[in-house]
Design a protein around this motif. Structure first.
Motif, PDB file in Angstrom:
ATOM      1  N   CYS A  69       1.862   3.093  -5.257  1.00  0.00           N
ATOM      2  CA  CYS A  69       3.082   2.312  -5.540  1.00  0.00           C
ATOM      3  C   CYS A  69       2.756   0.827  -5.709  1.00  0.00           C
ATOM      4  N   LEU A  70       1.864   0.317  -4.879  1.00  0.00           N
ATOM      5  CA  LEU A  70       1.482  -1.086  -5.018  1.00  0.00           C
ATOM      6  C   LEU A  70       0.761  -1.327  -6.341  1.00  0.00           C
ATOM      7  N   GLY A  71      -0.013  -0.337  -6.799  1.00  0.00           N
ATOM      8  CA  GLY A  71      -0.645  -0.454  -8.112  1.00  0.00           C
ATOM      9  C   GLY A  71       0.377  -0.493  -9.230  1.00  0.00           C
ATOM     10  N   ILE A 109       7.810  -1.562  -5.233  1.00  0.00           N
ATOM     11  CA  ILE A 109       7.715  -2.092  -3.872  1.00  0.00           C
ATOM     12  C   ILE A 109       8.643  -1.315  -2.935  1.00  0.00           C
ATOM     13  N   ALA A 110       9.855  -0.998  -3.418  1.00  0.00           N
ATOM     14  CA  ALA A 110      10.775  -0.211  -2.607  1.00  0.00           C
ATOM     15  C   ALA A 110      10.170   1.150  -2.265  1.00  0.00           C
ATOM     16  N   ALA A 111       9.540   1.793  -3.246  1.00  0.00           N
ATOM     17  CA  ALA A 111       8.907   3.092  -3.005  1.00  0.00           C
ATOM     18  C   ALA A 111       7.757   2.972  -2.011  1.00  0.00           C
ATOM     19  N   ALA A 112       7.006   1.868  -2.081  1.00  0.00           N
ATOM     20  CA  ALA A 112       5.903   1.656  -1.143  1.00  0.00           C
ATOM     21  C   ALA A 112       6.422   1.537   0.287  1.00  0.00           C
ATOM     22  N   GLY A 113       7.609   0.963   0.462  1.00  0.00           N
ATOM     23  CA  GLY A 113       8.188   0.850   1.794  1.00  0.00           C
ATOM     24  C   GLY A 113       8.748   2.152   2.324  1.00  0.00           C
ATOM     25  N   TRP A 114       9.185   3.018   1.423  1.00  0.00           N
ATOM     26  CA  TRP A 114       9.774   4.293   1.847  1.00  0.00           C
ATOM     27  C   TRP A 114       8.720   5.268   2.349  1.00  0.00           C
ATOM     28  N   LEU A 144      -7.656  -2.807   0.404  1.00  0.00           N
ATOM     29  CA  LEU A 144      -7.132  -2.049  -0.735  1.00  0.00           C
ATOM     30  C   LEU A 144      -5.665  -2.368  -0.995  1.00  0.00           C
ATOM     31  N   MET A 145      -4.901  -2.628   0.067  1.00  0.00           N
ATOM     32  CA  MET A 145      -3.500  -3.016  -0.126  1.00  0.00           C
ATOM     33  C   MET A 145      -3.397  -4.295  -0.939  1.00  0.00           C
ATOM     34  N   TYR A 146      -4.230  -5.272  -0.569  1.00  0.00           N
ATOM     35  CA  TYR A 146      -4.198  -6.530  -1.311  1.00  0.00           C
ATOM     36  C   TYR A 146      -4.723  -6.356  -2.739  1.00  0.00           C
ATOM     37  N   ALA A 147      -5.627  -5.410  -2.938  1.00  0.00           N
ATOM     38  CA  ALA A 147      -6.234  -5.230  -4.260  1.00  0.00           C
ATOM     39  C   ALA A 147      -5.445  -4.294  -5.160  1.00  0.00           C
ATOM     40  N   ALA A 148      -4.598  -3.419  -4.586  1.00  0.00           N
ATOM     41  CA  ALA A 148      -3.949  -2.370  -5.371  1.00  0.00           C
ATOM     42  C   ALA A 148      -3.096  -2.940  -6.497  1.00  0.00           C
TER      43      ALA A 148
END
Length: 432
Positions: free
Chosen positions: A325-327, A310-315, A270-274
């Motif tokens: 966030c990745l979507g 991407i920054a939000a996904a890391g936080w 799902l991470m790769y697909a988001a």
């Protein structure tokens, strides 16, 4: 009361994808179908390969090293592939490189069948795929403007993006399940089968010979293309923004480690697909792109949005918020990609299109390769999540600086830009 549905229909049609390139060009339909199949198969291998390296080494740096071994072949063959696309039949280049990619997938399959799979062939295949992709993508990208009318180029870019996203969503999602339950061997076998079908479809493409005065591929020709790109601030801006965004904020290579850290191994596919799901939403509502003139704004704001997401996904440490966030990042990347592709096809002269496509390949491929190395190295030094969020913030800052340094990118207008008007005139279509 009965007028509401009648009013809603044209509003819906205004945002749905414009299918005119599909209707008007047989070769576009062939490339679209072939691309869908190849994308699906490639993503099966894209998930299986880093996961196989992770299982063999348990090292983020070893996974990120794939970007390092891919970099030189991509640069060298991408530039040469651009010159080659201007000098030979582009359709033939596409067929031969598809055959080569299928053979490399076969090497991965054979290696996975060994009692103890070897590590070094994985890196060799990664380098070979980068070399063949470098040769193929200029021919593939430069062919679009020949098989699609000038006025349909933005719609064709949106449809190509839609095709890519469909494969990019199904490929990672299914690959995660296939690798988990059936193993990498099944994933690689699926990739081989997809390339067999793709080669058969590519063989049906119409010939696309070079201009009658086309020169043989040479360093001088490559330099000529580079000088042209350097002299055009709008083109230069599209390349620089994309490379910066991908270098700083492309964390895909450390997704297996991020999934481990969040105790969500099930979420890897799902991470790769988001990101592709976010991009797909934009593609499915892309009808407005055909009416847009300010494509430079799409490039800048899309890339900035990618970095913020991407920054939000890391936080965040919540896996569902990470996926959201990745979507959103994928949606921003899609907006930027539509802007870049349209500007390239609207402004580049046909006699230089292959060489400029080679530079384009570097702009959207070298960035991710270097980004893999950056993400893997920083994850080993500072941790996985800091490697993600610091890269996102650096992306936003670099995009802002580039937009300020290259203001013509922000002011680009397809109806007034001199190069876009010239290309429209040569195509026999009105420029405004």
């Amino acid at each position: 009361m009965e007028l509401a549905p009648l009013i809603a229909i044209p509003k819906l049609a205004a945002v749905l994808p414009d299918l005119s390139p599909w209707r008007s060009s047989r070769d576009f339909r062939l490339l679209w179908g072939q691309g869908l199949i190849t994308t699906f198969g490639s993503f099966m291998a894209l998930i299986a390969l880093p996961l196989q390296i992770k299982d063999m080494t348990d090292s983020p740096l070893a996974v990120g090293a794939m970007g390092a071994v891919e970099l030189v072949p991509l640069v060298v063959f991408g530039l040469y592939g651009g010159a080659l696309a201007d000098a030979v039949d582009r359709a033939r280049v596409i067929v031969l490189t598809e055959v080569g990619l299928g053979l490399l997938a076969g090497v991965l399959l054979i290696n996975s069948l060994l009692p103890e799979p070897l590590l070094w062939p994985l890196y060799v295949v990664a380098a070979g795929v980068a070399a063949l992709a470098g040769l193929q993508r200029p021919a593939m990208d430069s062919l679009l403007a020949r098989i699609v009318p000038h006025g349909q180029l933005a719609a064709a870019a949106a449809l190509n993006a839609l095709r890519w996203q469909a494969g990019a969503i199904a490929g990672p999602a299914l690959a995660g399940l296939v690798v988990a339950y059936a193993g990498s061997t099944t994933a690689y076998a699926t990739t081989v089968g997809c390339f067999v079908v793709s080669v058969l479809m590519c063989r049906r493409l119409s010939a696309s010979p070079p201009h009658e005065n086309a020169a043989r591929p040479s360093l001088r020709g490559i330099v000529e293309g580079a000088r042209y790109a350097w002299s055009k601030p709008v083109l230069l801006g599209t390349y620089a923004v994309d490379m910066a965004a991908m270098f700083f904020a492309f964390p895909n290579t450390i997704f297996p480690f991020l999934a481990d850290e969040l105790n969500a191994d099930w979420s890897l596919g799902l991470m790769y697909a988001a990101g592709s799901i976010g991009s797909l939403v934009v593609s499915l509502t892309s009808g407005w792109v055909s009416r847009t003139r300010r494509h430079g704004l799409l490039v800048v704001f899309g890339a900035g949005g990618w970095g913020l997401a991407i920054a939000a996904a890391g936080w965040t440490s919540n896996i569902w918020l990470v996926l959201i966030c990745l979507g959103l990042a994928g949606a921003g990347d899609m907006l930027s990609g539509l802007g870049r592709s349209t500007i390239w096809n609207q402004t580049v002269p046909d006699e230089l299109r292959g060489r400029l496509a080679g530079i384009e390949v570097l702009s959207y491929s070298v960035g991710p390769q270097l980004g893999q190395v950056r993400a893997g190295a920083m994850a080993g030094w500072s941790g996985v999540r800091p490697a993600v969020w610091t890269g996102g913030l650096a992306c936003v800052a670099s995009v802002g600086l580039l937009a300020a340094a290259l203001p013509k990118l922000l002011t680009y207008d397809a109806h007034t830009d001199e190069d876009a008007r010239r290309r429209a005139a040569l195509s026999g279509e009105p420029s405004a």
